[in-house]
Design a protein around this motif. Structure first.
Motif, mmCIF file in Angstrom:
data_model
loop_
_atom_site.group_PDB
_atom_site.id
_atom_site.type_symbol
_atom_site.label_atom_id
_atom_site.label_comp_id
_atom_site.label_asym_id
_atom_site.label_seq_id
_atom_site.Cartn_x
_atom_site.Cartn_y
_atom_site.Cartn_z
ATOM 1 N N ALA A 143 16.210 12.864 41.287
ATOM 2 C CA ALA A 143 16.539 11.950 40.189
ATOM 3 C C ALA A 143 17.378 12.673 39.136
ATOM 4 O O ALA A 143 18.306 12.107 38.568
ATOM 5 N N TYR A 144 17.068 13.944 38.897
ATOM 6 C CA TYR A 144 17.895 14.744 37.976
ATOM 7 C C TYR A 144 19.291 14.930 38.569
ATOM 8 O O TYR A 144 20.302 14.752 37.906
ATOM 9 N N GLU A 168 21.303 11.981 38.406
ATOM 10 C CA GLU A 168 21.365 11.462 37.039
ATOM 11 C C GLU A 168 20.785 10.056 36.916
ATOM 12 O O GLU A 168 21.417 9.143 36.395
ATOM 13 N N MET A 169 19.569 9.909 37.435
ATOM 14 C CA MET A 169 18.854 8.649 37.270
ATOM 15 C C MET A 169 18.215 8.650 35.888
ATOM 16 O O MET A 169 17.301 9.409 35.616
ATOM 17 N N LEU A 170 18.728 7.809 34.989
ATOM 18 C CA LEU A 170 18.228 7.826 33.614
ATOM 19 C C LEU A 170 17.122 6.807 33.384
ATOM 20 O O LEU A 170 16.325 6.951 32.466
ATOM 21 N N SER A 171 17.097 5.760 34.181
ATOM 22 C CA SER A 171 16.041 4.754 34.008
ATOM 23 C C SER A 171 15.624 4.236 35.367
ATOM 24 O O SER A 171 16.377 4.331 36.333
ATOM 25 N N PRO A 172 14.425 3.629 35.462
ATOM 26 C CA PRO A 172 14.002 3.077 36.756
ATOM 27 C C PRO A 172 14.723 1.767 37.102
ATOM 28 O O PRO A 172 14.600 1.288 38.217
#
Lengths: 242, 181
Positions: free
Chosen positions: A113-114, A117-121
């Motif tokens: 996820a990092y 660059e997953m910032l939100s679900p």
């Protein structure tokens, strides 16, 4: 005879006959995101994070054999968008509360996820009710974090010869179960010495009384992004597993 | 030449612990640089009680009661850009850990049947906002423009994000600023 090669994002990657795209990429230290793949176990291609475009078609790189002259797209905005969406769905389906998780910083789901660059679900949270199993004297099972990668299933069946774990149910009802009449881990012959006790890429199978031995902030993926750790990922065996 | 209009910034904490606001203060002396460029509207820093028209709104915490919903909607109405600040705003966080429990049973146990309680009473003052059945991330209630994950996000992460935004760049948190813990 010339060694066969394929192109991974334009970079020539040599491979041995029978090797998958993932195997060859790992050997060449090229990063393809993945969750259910582990070099020690037979690939099953279920998480789909390692999806690449080989000669224009979407395939799981962990199960697709490399072919000479194949053109493979891997690190493209389009594929990474799809991978991020897969991660977001995994996050909302379970209860992934990183701040209280002992695996935080060592977790592959979080590290990817990092990386992507997953910032939100993005999707609405399911908040499923999944009680933990703390029955075993040495191991805690926190089903809230299970991503159904089946690494523990494969390790217990193929290496330990115990078949302690299995997946049960279909579709959204699919979940990890323990092979005992009571359903409790304490009622199996599972042991901390089992290979299956040390393969979970997320925080489901945790050793008791060993919490936070390394402080948050100094862990595997705090130090270096997962995308720069393909060499370590490729070398995962019973001895070096975190 | 006219001075550039200052950006108006509002902040609030809903179902959070104010840890993200503490982290915001961790930008330390950069706060002085920030107030050269922004005016604070509603915020615990100014004690202004209602949000006026703003450019940026920072929301800490998820939504756990009726008042949170009102405040969040007030921010959405008034802020051009609304940012979810921290784990609770992004995915519910710690307060959302009650979501698999029955709210009625929780209140009963805490105020009526818990060990050592005598003559307990579930609080019912009309001034108290009613708790929601479940705790929700803020993007399940209103549209959110940006997310800054972390519990809390570090002062450096908040600073990087805000300065990117103020300078007209696409805000971006890479390693090691992007953290979920």
């Amino acid at each position: 005879m010339k060694q066969p090669t394929f192109l991974l994002d334009g970079m020539p990657v040599p491979f041995e006959e029978g090797q998958t795209i993932m195997d060859a990429a790992m050997a060449a230290d090229a990063f393809i995101p993945h969750l259910c793949h582990h070099p020690e176990f037979k690939p099953q291609g279920s998480c789909k994070l390692c999806t690449v475009k080989a000669n224009g078609r979407h395939v799981s790189s962990c199960t697709m054999q490399a072919r000479d002259g194949m053109e493979v797209e891997n690190n493209t905005p389009d594929l990474n968008d799809k991978r991020r969406t897969l991660l977001q769905m995994l996050f909302v389906e379970g209860n992934h509360f990183c701040p209280s998780c002992e695996k935080s910083g060592n977790c592959m789901l979080q590290a990817l996820a990092y990386e992507l660059e997953m910032l939100s679900p993005h999707f609405d949270q399911f908040y499923p009710d999944r009680p933990v199993d703390a029955s075993h004297p040495d191991v805690l099972l926190d089903f809230n974090r299970c991503i159904l990668c089946e690494l523990c299933v494969r390790a217990s069946r193929d290496v330990d010869g115990k078949s302690v774990f299995a997946l049960s149910g279909r579709g959204i009802g699919k979940h990890l179960i323990v092979n005992a009449e009571s359903g409790r881990l304490a009622d199996t012959d599972f042991s901390l010495l089992d290979r299956a006790a040390h393969v979970c890429p997320v925080g489901v199978i945790l050793e008791k009384r060993k919490g936070f031995a390394v402080p948050i902030g100094q862990r595997l993926y705090d130090e270096k992004p997962i995308g720069q750790q393909m060499e370590r990922l490729a070398a995962r065996t019973a001895k070096v597993e975190v | 030449m006219l001075d550039k209009r200052k950006i108006r910034l509002a902040t609030t904490s809903l179902a959070g612990c104010f840890g993200c606001h503490m982290s915001f203060l961790d930008i330390d002396e950069r706060l002085l640089e920030l107030i050269e460029r922004v005016d604070f509207d509603r915020s615990p820093l100014t004690d202004i009680k209602h949000c006026g028209p703003c450019d940026i709104g920072l929301i800490e915490g998820g939504v756990c009661n009726a008042e949170n919903v009102h405040v969040l909607r007030e921010f959405r109405r008034n802020c051009k850009v609304l940012i979810a600040l921290g784990a609770c705003a992004v995915n519910g966080g710690l307060p959302a850990q009650r979501n698999h429990l029955d709210l009625g049973q929780c209140l009963q146990e805490v105020y009526l049947t818990g060990e050592g309680l005598v003559n307990g009473q579930i609080p019912n003052d009309p001034e108290l906002p009613l708790p929601l059945d479940k705790v929700h991330p803020i993007d399940e209630i209103v549209r959110i423009d940006y997310f800054i994950p972390g519990c809390p996000p570090s002062g450096d992460a908040i600073w990087k994000f805000l300065t990117d935004l103020l300078d007209g760049r696409t805000p971006r948190l890479g390693h090691p600023l992007l953290r979920f813990d």
